[in-house]
Design a protein around this motif. Structure first.
Motif, short mmCIF file in Angstrom:
data_model
loop_
_atom_site.label_atom_id
_atom_site.label_comp_id
_atom_site.label_asym_id
_atom_site.label_seq_id
_atom_site.Cartn_x
_atom_site.Cartn_y
_atom_site.Cartn_z
N ALA A 296 0.71 -1.22 -0.13
CA ALA A 296 0.07 0.03 0.09
C ALA A 296 0.80 1.33 -0.06
N LEU A 297 1.95 1.33 0.80
CA LEU A 297 2.65 2.46 0.92
C LEU A 297 3.56 2.68 -0.21
N GLY A 298 3.97 1.39 -0.80
CA GLY A 298 4.77 1.38 -2.04
C GLY A 298 4.07 2.02 -3.32
N ILE A 299 2.95 1.53 -3.45
CA ILE A 299 2.04 2.15 -4.66
C ILE A 299 1.88 3.53 -4.31
N HIS A 300 1.85 4.18 -3.30
CA HIS A 300 1.22 5.59 -3.13
C HIS A 300 2.57 6.20 -3.31
N PHE A 301 3.76 5.68 -2.87
CA PHE A 301 5.10 6.43 -3.00
C PHE A 301 5.51 6.32 -4.57
N PHE A 302 5.31 5.18 -5.23
CA PHE A 302 5.52 5.40 -6.63
C PHE A 302 4.64 5.97 -7.46
N GLN A 303 3.39 6.24 -7.20
CA GLN A 303 2.36 7.23 -7.84
C GLN A 303 3.00 8.52 -8.21
N ILE A 442 5.27 12.87 -0.55
CA ILE A 442 5.87 12.93 -1.80
C ILE A 442 5.45 13.66 -2.95
N SER A 443 4.19 14.02 -2.98
CA SER A 443 3.52 14.80 -4.00
C SER A 443 4.26 16.33 -3.50
N GLY A 444 4.26 16.54 -2.24
CA GLY A 444 4.49 17.74 -1.65
C GLY A 444 6.29 18.09 -2.18
N ILE A 445 7.06 16.96 -1.95
CA ILE A 445 8.33 17.27 -2.09
C ILE A 445 8.56 17.41 -3.67
N VAL A 446 7.98 16.47 -4.42
CA VAL A 446 8.02 16.57 -5.82
C VAL A 446 7.55 18.18 -6.24
N SER A 447 6.24 18.43 -6.04
CA SER A 447 5.75 19.64 -6.42
C SER A 447 6.94 20.98 -5.99
N MET A 448 7.50 20.80 -4.93
CA MET A 448 8.16 21.80 -4.29
C MET A 448 9.62 21.89 -4.84
N THR A 449 10.11 20.76 -5.41
CA THR A 449 11.61 20.65 -5.87
C THR A 449 11.62 20.83 -7.41
N PHE A 450 10.30 20.52 -8.11
CA PHE A 450 10.70 20.55 -9.61
C PHE A 450 11.60 21.71 -10.17
#
Length: 527
Positions: A296-303, A442-450
């Motif tokens: 469950a956590l893995g699929i959310h992480f990779f999404q 992860i979404s927040g990290i990706v959004s803020m670091t792009f």
């Protein structure tokens, strides 16, 4: 009396003939329960909140930056922090939904976001705007957690994939509405346009407040409270037949530890029925629960780590980098992204219960890897040429559309479907909360670091990085995620605990179903 015997004999003969005829009739496929669909739609309205925010911020952030004179860093923080704030909502939602019920947690989500949207629309400056996003983020966190939990618990087994994909459908619908809102209000003065864009997100909360009156409570939550009579009435309304309703009730009672012979309207419940002790089971899990947590956590992480938010949230900047200089044309291109996402998510809803989770998931991830590699290559070529290259610009646009299409047909909806259906009943609310927490971080990290990432390794390099992570995701999905299509919620635990050897458990379940016959097809099994 003779006439009566003749009449009885005729009736008996007719019944025997009807029975023989029925023996040759093909079994009819159970009809989809329309009431269950309506309940799922109302619950998943909360998911529009996140989608609208993602879509609207992709265009509004340019207006906000010009109006409030903000730096790229401040804009990146503004765009990404809602995901971090949503952690508070998703963490609270697990306990709240066990306490007041799934239904009223849906209402609470809408109310909180309503307040946050109004605060953002009325914000006089950056600090107040950030406070509004903090409030809205909590509402989003509540909605992200409760929509899939409520939907999966009210869905009939055969339609569970179709109905539990609704949260992602509504996220995509929200993104499309956000893009349309950007275009609609782009003609207004800069200081008004972005305020209308953000404040409009309050409307779904009004729909929730009215629609929730028609929603029943989750039957699984009712059983956990010992309200068996209420649970039976809900199951009768949301099942395809009375027999299926009874089977679902027996499975839920078994999973909740309630003796089968108890059929009273109210039975005594243990403290754990209100959520106590659940975190202890998640911190010290059994092998099966540990595998479920990893999946469950893995699929959310990779999404999220494969960069979908970078593509969606910063699509105007990607198109501008590709050479589309007109702001109006850029916004129209983002509307096209929204339409493609919405169309393909609708296609996915009809394939989930026909094709299965794994084939769609692996195909989706493979397509995303291909599109990310091509997008990275096209942007790199554009970066290294001073003149405009039409074919590279066209390739960029096509690959952005390909990326969101492949995401929407598999990884997008299946993440929510899969993670909400594999947890045991007593761990479901908190387990889904953990998945939402990982997803939002992860979404927040990706959004803020792009923006910083593409300045450091070029914009093409950023998408090559996402493609490399996508390869790891494909391997993880292939080895660690069992197929859950057609399984009852109560027999999920049997599939987990073997890790990459899960196929053995799957074969045992198939053998057991054959031994028990078709009549037990929907009957659950709990270890």
């Amino acid at each position: 009396m003779a006439d009566r015997r003749v009449e009885d004999s005729a009736v008996s003969g007719q019944l025997q003939n009807d029975h023989r005829i029925a023996d040759f009739d093909p079994p009819q496929k159970p009809k989809t329960n329309k009431f269950a669909i309506a309940c799922a739609i109302l619950a998943c309205t909360t998911s529009i909140l996140l989608g609208y925010d993602i879509g609207v911020m992709s265009g509004a952030n340019i207006f906000i930056q010009n109006d409030l004179k903000l730096s790229d860093t401040e804009i990146a923080v503004l765009a990404g922090t809602l995901n971090i704030y949503s952690l508070i909502g998703s963490a609270l939602a697990g306990r709240t939904s066990d306490w007041i019920g799934r239904r009223y947690t849906v209402v609470l989500s809408g109310v909180i976001f309503f307040v946050g949207a109004l605060l953002m629309g009325l914000a006089p400056g950056y600090a107040f705007l950030m406070f509004g996003r903090f409030v809205a983020g909590i509402g989003v966190g509540y909605g992200l957690m409760i929509a899939p939990v409520y939907t999966v618990e009210i869905s009939p087994t055969l339609d569970r994939g179709f109905l539990t994909s609704f949260p992602e459908v509504f996220v995509n619908l929200g993104i499309l509405l956000g893009y349309v809102s950007n275009y609609a209000f782009s003609k207004l003065p800069t200081n008004l346009g972005w305020r209308y864009m953000l404040a409009l997100g309050a409307l779904p909360a009004v729909v929730l407040a009215v629609g929730v009156l028609a929603m029943p409570e989750s039957p699984r939550w009712l059983v956990m409270q010992g309200r068996l009579g209420d649970a039976k009435r809900v199951l009768d309304k949301t099942s395809t037949s009375k027999e299926e309703a009874q089977l679902r009730l027996e499975d839920i009672k078994e999973a909740a530890g309630i003796p089968m012979h108890l059929n009273d309207d109210v039975v005594p419940v243990t403290k754990q029925s209100h959520g106590e002790g659940v975190w202890r089971q998640l911190i010290h899990p059994t092998p099966a629960v540990l595998h479920i947590l990893i999946a469950a956590l893995g699929i959310h992480f990779f999404q999220q780590v494969t960069g979908i938010d970078s593509v969606v949230l910063y699509s105007p900047r990607i198109f501008a980098k590709a050479g589309i200089t007109s702001y109006e044309h850029t916004l129209l291109a983002t509307v096209a992204v929204g339409f493609v996402k919405t169309i393909f998510i609708f296609i996915a809803t009809f394939l989930l219960d026909r094709v299965g989770r794994r084939p769609l998931l692996l195909t989706s991830m493979g397509g995303m890897i291909f599109s990310l590699v091509c997008l990275g290559a096209a942007l790199t070529i554009i970066d290294n040429h001073d003149s405009k290259i039409p074919w590279a610009v066209a390739l960029c646009i096509i690959m952005v559309l390909f990326n969101v299409a492949f995401f929407s047909i598999g990884l997008g909806p299946i993440t929510w479907v899969y993670s909400s259906e594999i947890f045991p009943l007593k761990l479901r609310a908190q387990g889904v909360s953990l998945g939402v927490a990982v997803n939002r971080v992860i979404s927040g990290i990706v959004s803020m670091t792009f923006l910083s990432l593409y300045k450091a390794i070029t914009i093409g390099g950023a998408f090559f990085l996402y493609a490399g992570i996508g390869v790891l995701a494909w391997v993880f999905f292939y080895t660690m995620l069992p197929e859950t299509q057609g399984r009852t919620l109560e027999e999920m635990e049997v599939l987990f605990g073997k890790y990459h050897k899960w196929r053995q458990a799957n074969a045992m379940l198939k053998t057991k179903k054959v031994d028990h016959g078709d009549g037990d097809e929907n009957k659950g099994q709990v270890n």
